[in-house]
Each structure stands twice: as C-alpha cells, then as structure tokens.
Motif scaffolding. Structure first.
Motif, mmCIF file in Angstrom:
data_model
loop_
_atom_site.group_PDB
_atom_site.id
_atom_site.type_symbol
_atom_site.label_atom_id
_atom_site.label_comp_id
_atom_site.label_asym_id
_atom_site.label_seq_id
_atom_site.Cartn_x
_atom_site.Cartn_y
_atom_site.Cartn_z
ATOM 1 N N SER A 64 0.799 -1.262 0.012
ATOM 2 C CA SER A 64 0.011 -0.042 -0.092
ATOM 3 C C SER A 64 0.811 1.351 0.103
ATOM 4 C CB SER A 64 -0.961 0.073 1.295
ATOM 5 O OG SER A 64 -0.214 0.062 2.315
ATOM 6 N N ILE A 65 0.246 2.279 -0.640
ATOM 7 C CA ILE A 65 1.193 3.556 -0.758
ATOM 8 C C ILE A 65 1.012 4.397 0.696
ATOM 9 C CG2 ILE A 65 -0.745 4.880 -1.470
ATOM 10 C CD1 ILE A 65 1.164 6.369 -3.284
ATOM 11 N N THR A 66 2.191 4.809 1.183
ATOM 12 C CA THR A 66 2.507 5.553 2.383
ATOM 13 C C THR A 66 2.140 7.178 2.074
ATOM 14 O OG1 THR A 66 4.788 6.025 2.225
ATOM 15 C CG2 THR A 66 3.934 3.793 3.247
ATOM 16 N N ARG A 67 2.025 7.867 3.164
ATOM 17 C CA ARG A 67 1.819 9.264 3.097
ATOM 18 C C ARG A 67 3.126 9.948 2.289
ATOM 19 N NH1 ARG A 67 0.601 11.813 8.390
ATOM 20 N NH2 ARG A 67 -1.381 11.538 7.852
ATOM 21 N N ALA A 68 4.421 9.412 2.560
ATOM 22 C CA ALA A 68 5.505 9.907 1.802
ATOM 23 C C ALA A 68 5.552 9.396 0.307
ATOM 24 C CB ALA A 68 6.838 9.015 2.439
ATOM 25 N N GLY A 69 4.936 8.164 -0.019
ATOM 26 C CA GLY A 69 4.653 7.949 -1.255
ATOM 27 C C GLY A 69 3.745 8.641 -2.032
ATOM 28 N N ARG A 70 2.768 9.097 -1.315
ATOM 29 C CA ARG A 70 1.852 10.133 -1.880
ATOM 30 C C ARG A 70 2.475 11.639 -2.439
ATOM 31 N NH1 ARG A 70 -1.662 7.258 1.438
ATOM 32 N NH2 ARG A 70 -3.433 6.504 0.296
ATOM 33 N N LYS A 71 3.286 12.026 -1.448
ATOM 34 C CA LYS A 71 3.737 13.094 -1.440
ATOM 35 C C LYS A 71 4.967 13.004 -2.835
ATOM 36 C CE LYS A 71 6.770 16.530 1.190
ATOM 37 N NZ LYS A 71 7.404 16.800 2.230
#
Length: 144
Positions: free
Chosen positions: A81-88
């Motif tokens: 799953s994508i993390t907050r850092a990944g979304r950024k």
C-alpha cells in the motif's frame, strides 16, 4: 499482428507502481504487475525480475508499506500500500512528468522553425518560415 511488449522505460516503473496503489488500494505484487500491463494495453511486459526489486526499493525508501495477507486464491501473499511519503513523492513525480511532457510538446511544436545548418551539423540556426513577396511584384508596386 501486434508488436511484442517492450520493457519499462527507465525511471517510470516507480511512478506506475505508486499510481496503481493510489488508485487501486492495497495489492500484491502479481496484481500490481498485471494491472500495469492491463492499463498499458499490452505495450509493457513486467516480470518478477522487474516488479519485485522495484517493490523492495520503494519499500526501503518508505514510499510503500507491506504486510502479509491472503490472496484471492487463499495463498499467502505480501500486500503493498502507498504511504503518506509515497503520496508526496507521487505528486512530485507527476509534476516532473508534466514538465517533461510540456517541454516535449514545446520542442515538437517548434521543431519546424529550428533546423540544422547545412554547412555545420553542430550549429542550430533559426530559420523562420516567412512568406516573401516576389521581387517583381514589389518592384512593380514601388514604381507606381
């Protein structure tokens, strides 16, 4: 007959994985690879030697997280799953991609104006395409 699927262009796999996880939610590695291939309509071929090192690299960077779960076939699988850092990072990558696309469009639009000099292949010369009046017509207009 359709052309054979090509390899993934360097630097785009991370963006494709992050976008897939953002849109689809948690998926296992095989599901991510199949979804990317599906969206590419057969133009890309992802194998285990491509997708799993990319997933490991993204997890080490903190852009995705993984946990063990059960797949649709009741097998144990690692779900990503994508993390907050990944979304950024996805937002930053998407902005960079948009800038690259804009530069490409600009280059293609003005490619007709810029040409290589016939004397030297290293020098670029600006040659606007202008409509020139015939000399005879101008002379006739001036003599009136």
């Amino acid at each position: 007959m359709s052309p054979p699927p090509s390899e993934v262009p360097y630097g785009t796999l991370d963006l494709m994985v992050l976008k897939t996880l953002q849109v689809m939610g948690p998926l296992h590695g095989y599901g991510i690879a199949r979804r990317i291939e599906q969206m590419a309509e057969g133009a890309l071929a992802l194998n285990q030697g491509t997708i799993y090192p990319a997933l490991l690299r993204l997890e080490q960077k903190g852009w995705i997280a993984s946990e063990w779960g059960t797949s649709e076939t009741n097998r144990r699988a690692r779900f990503y799953s994508i993390t907050r850092a990944g979304r950024k990072q996805l937002a930053a990558e998407a902005d960079a991609w948009a800038r690259t696309e804009a530069i490409s469009i600009w280059t293609m639009t003005f490619a007709r104006i810029w040409t290589f000099s016939p004397r030297s292949t290293s020098a670029v010369v600006f040659r606007p395409k202008m409509r020139m009046r015939r000399r005879g017509a101008r002379s006739a207009a001036l003599s009136r």
